[in-house]
Scaffold this motif. Structure first.
Motif, PDB file in Angstrom:
ATOM      1  N   SER A  34       0.748  -1.165   0.138  1.00 60.10           N
ATOM      2  CA  SER A  34       0.161   0.072  -0.076  1.00 60.10           C
ATOM      3  C   SER A  34       0.957   1.337   0.033  1.00 60.10           C
ATOM      4  O   SER A  34       1.963   1.114   0.544  1.00 60.10           O
ATOM      5  CB  SER A  34      -1.005   0.050   1.180  1.00 60.10           C
ATOM      6  N   LYS A  35       0.157   2.179  -0.434  1.00 66.36           N
ATOM      7  CA  LYS A  35       1.169   3.271  -0.724  1.00 66.36           C
ATOM      8  C   LYS A  35       1.630   4.065   0.835  1.00 66.36           C
ATOM      9  O   LYS A  35       0.829   4.345   1.517  1.00 66.36           O
ATOM     10  CB  LYS A  35       0.592   4.602  -1.405  1.00 66.36           C
ATOM     11  N   ALA A  36       2.936   4.553   0.666  1.00 62.90           N
ATOM     12  CA  ALA A  36       3.498   5.226   2.032  1.00 62.90           C
ATOM     13  C   ALA A  36       4.561   6.107   1.744  1.00 62.90           C
ATOM     14  O   ALA A  36       4.849   6.391   0.247  1.00 62.90           O
ATOM     15  CB  ALA A  36       4.376   3.759   2.775  1.00 62.90           C
ATOM     16  N   PRO A  37       4.975   6.958   2.591  1.00 60.84           N
ATOM     17  CA  PRO A  37       5.886   7.987   2.186  1.00 60.84           C
ATOM     18  C   PRO A  37       7.216   7.374   1.667  1.00 60.84           C
ATOM     19  O   PRO A  37       7.652   6.574   1.814  1.00 60.84           O
ATOM     20  CB  PRO A  37       5.921   8.699   3.467  1.00 60.84           C
ATOM     21  N   ILE A  38       7.972   8.227   0.960  1.00 63.23           N
ATOM     22  CA  ILE A  38       9.425   7.840   0.346  1.00 63.23           C
ATOM     23  C   ILE A  38      10.116   7.588   1.462  1.00 63.23           C
ATOM     24  O   ILE A  38      10.310   8.335   2.717  1.00 63.23           O
ATOM     25  CB  ILE A  38       9.942   8.614  -0.515  1.00 63.23           C
ATOM     26  N   PRO A  39      10.730   6.286   1.887  1.00 62.14           N
ATOM     27  CA  PRO A  39      11.435   5.949   3.208  1.00 62.14           C
ATOM     28  C   PRO A  39      12.483   6.810   3.202  1.00 62.14           C
ATOM     29  O   PRO A  39      13.278   7.194   2.279  1.00 62.14           O
ATOM     30  CB  PRO A  39      11.784   4.468   2.880  1.00 62.14           C
ATOM     31  N   SER A  40      12.991   6.884   4.651  1.00 69.70           N
ATOM     32  CA  SER A  40      14.416   7.696   4.523  1.00 69.70           C
ATOM     33  C   SER A  40      15.618   6.993   4.077  1.00 69.70           C
ATOM     34  O   SER A  40      16.657   7.730   3.591  1.00 69.70           O
ATOM     35  CB  SER A  40      14.587   7.890   6.161  1.00 69.70           C
ATOM     36  N   THR A  72      15.727   5.529   1.258  1.00 70.58           N
ATOM     37  CA  THR A  72      15.563   5.903  -0.068  1.00 70.58           C
ATOM     38  C   THR A  72      16.189   7.387  -0.491  1.00 70.58           C
ATOM     39  O   THR A  72      16.723   7.686  -1.258  1.00 70.58           O
ATOM     40  CB  THR A  72      14.080   5.763  -0.854  1.00 70.58           C
ATOM     41  N   MET A  73      15.560   8.083   0.478  1.00 73.25           N
ATOM     42  CA  MET A  73      15.843   9.617   0.434  1.00 73.25           C
ATOM     43  C   MET A  73      17.395   9.966   0.357  1.00 73.25           C
ATOM     44  O   MET A  73      18.081  10.352  -0.243  1.00 73.25           O
ATOM     45  CB  MET A  73      15.106  10.564   1.348  1.00 73.25           C
ATOM     46  N   ASP A  74      17.973   9.043   1.493  1.00 70.83           N
ATOM     47  CA  ASP A  74      19.227   8.944   1.867  1.00 70.83           C
ATOM     48  C   ASP A  74      20.013   8.604   0.533  1.00 70.83           C
ATOM     49  O   ASP A  74      21.233   9.221   0.234  1.00 70.83           O
ATOM     50  CB  ASP A  74      19.750   8.553   2.877  1.00 70.83           C
ATOM     51  N   ALA A  75      19.754   7.476  -0.039  1.00 61.01           N
ATOM     52  CA  ALA A  75      20.371   7.020  -1.143  1.00 61.01           C
ATOM     53  C   ALA A  75      20.398   7.990  -2.512  1.00 61.01           C
ATOM     54  O   ALA A  75      21.330   8.037  -2.950  1.00 61.01           O
ATOM     55  CB  ALA A  75      19.768   5.643  -1.761  1.00 61.01           C
ATOM     56  N   ALA A  76      19.259   8.410  -2.428  1.00 63.02           N
ATOM     57  CA  ALA A  76      19.048   9.588  -3.728  1.00 63.02           C
ATOM     58  C   ALA A  76      20.021  10.676  -3.436  1.00 63.02           C
ATOM     59  O   ALA A  76      20.619  11.355  -4.392  1.00 63.02           O
ATOM     60  CB  ALA A  76      17.564  10.083  -3.813  1.00 63.02           C
ATOM     61  N   ILE A  77      19.986  11.184  -2.079  1.00 62.82           N
ATOM     62  CA  ILE A  77      20.936  12.328  -1.975  1.00 62.82           C
ATOM     63  C   ILE A  77      22.516  12.203  -2.198  1.00 62.82           C
ATOM     64  O   ILE A  77      23.257  12.912  -2.487  1.00 62.82           O
ATOM     65  CB  ILE A  77      20.655  12.801  -0.541  1.00 62.82           C
ATOM     66  N   ARG A  78      22.810  11.038  -1.666  1.00 56.59           N
ATOM     67  CA  ARG A  78      24.225  10.362  -2.014  1.00 56.59           C
ATOM     68  C   ARG A  78      24.631  10.286  -3.363  1.00 56.59           C
ATOM     69  O   ARG A  78      25.680  10.808  -3.727  1.00 56.59           O
ATOM     70  CB  ARG A  78      24.332   9.057  -1.321  1.00 56.59           C
ATOM     71  N   SER A  79      23.459  10.119  -4.120  1.00 53.19           N
ATOM     72  CA  SER A  79      24.020   9.957  -5.782  1.00 53.19           C
ATOM     73  C   SER A  79      23.849  11.359  -6.420  1.00 53.19           C
ATOM     74  O   SER A  79      24.729  11.555  -6.992  1.00 53.19           O
ATOM     75  CB  SER A  79      22.742   9.268  -6.437  1.00 53.19           C
ATOM     76  N   ARG A  93       6.219  13.718  -7.575  1.00 50.37           N
ATOM     77  CA  ARG A  93       4.904  14.467  -7.491  1.00 50.37           C
ATOM     78  C   ARG A  93       3.696  14.256  -6.826  1.00 50.37           C
ATOM     79  O   ARG A  93       3.177  14.609  -6.174  1.00 50.37           O
ATOM     80  CB  ARG A  93       4.561  14.506  -9.188  1.00 50.37           C
ATOM     81  N   GLN A  94       3.545  12.673  -6.752  1.00 45.55           N
ATOM     82  CA  GLN A  94       2.445  11.935  -6.061  1.00 45.55           C
ATOM     83  C   GLN A  94       2.900  11.818  -4.632  1.00 45.55           C
ATOM     84  O   GLN A  94       2.220  11.062  -3.885  1.00 45.55           O
ATOM     85  CB  GLN A  94       2.217  10.802  -6.939  1.00 45.55           C
ATOM     86  N   ALA A  95       4.190  11.910  -4.303  1.00 41.24           N
ATOM     87  CA  ALA A  95       4.654  11.213  -3.037  1.00 41.24           C
ATOM     88  C   ALA A  95       4.007  12.211  -1.781  1.00 41.24           C
ATOM     89  O   ALA A  95       3.988  13.269  -1.995  1.00 41.24           O
ATOM     90  CB  ALA A  95       6.103  11.507  -2.712  1.00 41.24           C
ATOM     91  N   THR A  96       3.548  11.560  -0.859  1.00 43.09           N
ATOM     92  CA  THR A  96       3.052  12.122   0.221  1.00 43.09           C
ATOM     93  C   THR A  96       3.868  12.836   1.115  1.00 43.09           C
ATOM     94  O   THR A  96       3.332  13.913   1.734  1.00 43.09           O
ATOM     95  CB  THR A  96       2.146  11.094   1.138  1.00 43.09           C
ATOM     96  N   GLU A 139       7.295  17.186  -0.174  1.00 42.18           N
ATOM     97  CA  GLU A 139       8.031  18.459   0.044  1.00 42.18           C
ATOM     98  C   GLU A 139       9.078  18.144   1.115  1.00 42.18           C
ATOM     99  O   GLU A 139      10.252  18.702   1.072  1.00 42.18           O
ATOM    100  CB  GLU A 139       6.836  19.391   0.710  1.00 42.18           C
ATOM    101  N   GLU A 140       8.973  17.334   1.718  1.00 42.81           N
ATOM    102  CA  GLU A 140      10.083  16.821   2.919  1.00 42.81           C
ATOM    103  C   GLU A 140      11.430  16.410   2.038  1.00 42.81           C
ATOM    104  O   GLU A 140      12.399  16.758   2.395  1.00 42.81           O
ATOM    105  CB  GLU A 140       9.718  15.872   3.789  1.00 42.81           C
ATOM    106  N   TYR A 141      11.009  15.468   1.160  1.00 49.02           N
ATOM    107  CA  TYR A 141      12.022  15.120   0.336  1.00 49.02           C
ATOM    108  C   TYR A 141      12.839  16.117  -0.506  1.00 49.02           C
ATOM    109  O   TYR A 141      13.953  16.071  -0.547  1.00 49.02           O
ATOM    110  CB  TYR A 141      11.601  13.969  -0.571  1.00 49.02           C
ATOM    111  N   ARG A 142      12.109  16.989  -0.966  1.00 45.64           N
ATOM    112  CA  ARG A 142      12.799  17.951  -1.876  1.00 45.64           C
ATOM    113  C   ARG A 142      13.470  18.968  -0.950  1.00 45.64           C
ATOM    114  O   ARG A 142      14.638  19.301  -1.518  1.00 45.64           O
ATOM    115  CB  ARG A 142      11.346  18.676  -2.829  1.00 45.64           C
ATOM    116  N   GLU A 143      12.905  19.473   0.122  1.00 48.11           N
ATOM    117  CA  GLU A 143      13.750  20.051   1.114  1.00 48.11           C
ATOM    118  C   GLU A 143      15.023  19.464   1.528  1.00 48.11           C
ATOM    119  O   GLU A 143      16.157  20.237   1.651  1.00 48.11           O
ATOM    120  CB  GLU A 143      12.944  20.392   2.265  1.00 48.11           C
ATOM    121  N   LYS A 144      15.148  18.183   1.637  1.00 47.38           N
ATOM    122  CA  LYS A 144      16.315  17.629   2.060  1.00 47.38           C
ATOM    123  C   LYS A 144      17.253  17.592   1.088  1.00 47.38           C
ATOM    124  O   LYS A 144      18.402  17.874   1.369  1.00 47.38           O
ATOM    125  CB  LYS A 144      16.009  16.195   2.455  1.00 47.38           C
ATOM    126  N   ILE A 145      16.929  17.502  -0.095  1.00 47.84           N
ATOM    127  CA  ILE A 145      17.910  17.388  -1.420  1.00 47.84           C
ATOM    128  C   ILE A 145      18.224  18.888  -1.529  1.00 47.84           C
ATOM    129  O   ILE A 145      19.639  19.297  -1.732  1.00 47.84           O
ATOM    130  CB  ILE A 145      17.071  17.240  -2.658  1.00 47.84           C
TER     131      ILE A 145
END
Length: 364
Positions: A42-48, A50-57, A84-87, A90-96
């Motif tokens: 079921s749909k959930a927020p982007i896990p931390s 995953t966000m960390d892996a994206a930021i490392r890249s 765009r659809q992630a719940t 905004e948090e994800y983009r701000e971390k980036i």
């Protein structure tokens, strides 16, 4: 920053070769933002993680940009459906932003198809036909007429539908588990959505007229899901191995494109298919399902052409001067290789062709 992965590139926009958008660096991180949100079923927020892996890249790419002398003001991050659809988008983009200093640009779904269509145009000298872009979370459809840099498409831009390759494999698995008429209902849903999209984009008469051309109406395809399908078709081509395995411009008849059984079997049984990763191969049944819906919903398409250009190329191409867009890609790409006697050779070649045709007419 798509649904199936994050792609990084540096493009040389020097005026002499800008039309062909030369890539001087390219990389990809296999981070699926879509799968990360649906990992539990079921749909959930982007896990931390995953966000960390994206930021490392992204930080790795930032160092690469510094090595290439690319200034921060020349860097863009374009995000599509999964972001765009992630719940917690905004948090994800701000971390980036805090980690890299770069702001993530959200590409509205109504613009995603328009940008992708320009990416297709960047791949060809002329385009006339329908265009579809298959990403991980969504697919878009529009029509295209482009020549000498003049790009026309539907007034609606494009129609975006939530039937990307990753989204479809999830929906298809759910339907198979539900049993009964669930798969048929899903097929009817997608087919109906495609038919409605065709009405919305309002295909002009000049494209309908191409149905009577030698090759019939053309369907231009871009996006990772369709490119994977194209490489499968290439692997089964009559000329095997295919001599120049470049997907951009690869042409297939509708008869071969619609052979979903062969493509699904090939993906499941063969290993090391060129440019078809294990993940992409796992999504082939979903793409095949979409193709069957397309066959019922789309008008008289007889020829399919695959394009390398997508959102990245489209966002760059749209900002080129009109005179650069009007350049013929082959001429732009070969100009640096010209020699003082090139024009003489061209005249000689043209004379030989004219003489050969004259001789043939005389024999006739």
């Amino acid at each position: 920053m798509g649904s199936n992965g994050i792609r990084f590139s540096i493009t040389d926009l020097s005026p002499s070769t800008a039309r062909i958008l030369p890539t001087v660096y390219s990389d990809r991180a296999g981070i699926s933002l879509y799968d990360a949100q649906w990992a539990t079923g079921s749909k959930a927020p982007i896990p931390s993680e995953t966000m960390d892996a994206a930021i490392r890249s992204l930080l790795h790419f930032k160092r690469t940009c510094e090595d290439f002398g690319v200034q921060d003001e020349h860097v863009r991050i374009l995000a599509t459906e999964a972001t765009r659809q992630a719940t917690n988008s905004e948090e994800y983009r701000e971390k980036i932003r805090q980690a890299t200093g770069w702001t993530v640009e959200m590409l509205p779904k109504e613009d995603e198809g328009r940008v992708g269509a320009n990416g297709v145009v960047s791949s060809f000298s002329t385009c006339k036909g329908l265009m579809m872009d298959l990403g991980g979370g969504s697919t878009q459809i529009t029509w295209l007429c482009a020549e000498k840099g003049d790009v026309r498409m539907s007034d609606a831009g494009s129609v975006s539908m939530p039937y990307g390759a990753a989204a479809l494999i999830r929906r298809l698995n759910e339907a198979n588990e539900a049993g009964g008429h669930a798969v048929r209902d899903l097929r009817d849903e997608i087919t109906s959505a495609l038919k409605e999209a065709v009405k919305t984009i309002n295909i002009p008469q000049e494209i309908w007229d191409t149905a009577h051309d030698a090759d019939g109406m053309t369907l231009y395809l871009s996006g990772g899901g369709f490119r994977g399908w194209g490489f499968l078709l290439m692997s089964q081509h009559l000329v095997c191995p295919y001599p120049i395995p470049i997907i951009n411009g690869f042409k297939a008849s509708m008869a071969s494109f619609e052979n979903t059984n062969l493509m699904t079997t090939t993906a499941a049984s063969e290993e090391d298919i060129f440019r078809v990763s294990e993940r992409r191969a796992s999504q082939v049944p979903a793409v095949a399902f979409l193709v069957t819906c397309m066959l019922e919903a789309l008008p008289a398409v007889r020829t399919v052409r695959f394009a390398q250009g997508g959102v990245r190329e489209g966002s760059l191409f749209m900002n080129l001067p009109s005179e650069v867009k009007a350049e013929y890609p082959l001429v732009t790409g070969t100009n640096p290789l010209t020699t003082p006697w090139t024009s003489s050779l061209l005249k000689l070649h043209s004379y030989w062709i004219f003489s050969s045709r004259s001789a043939t007419r005389t024999l006739d």
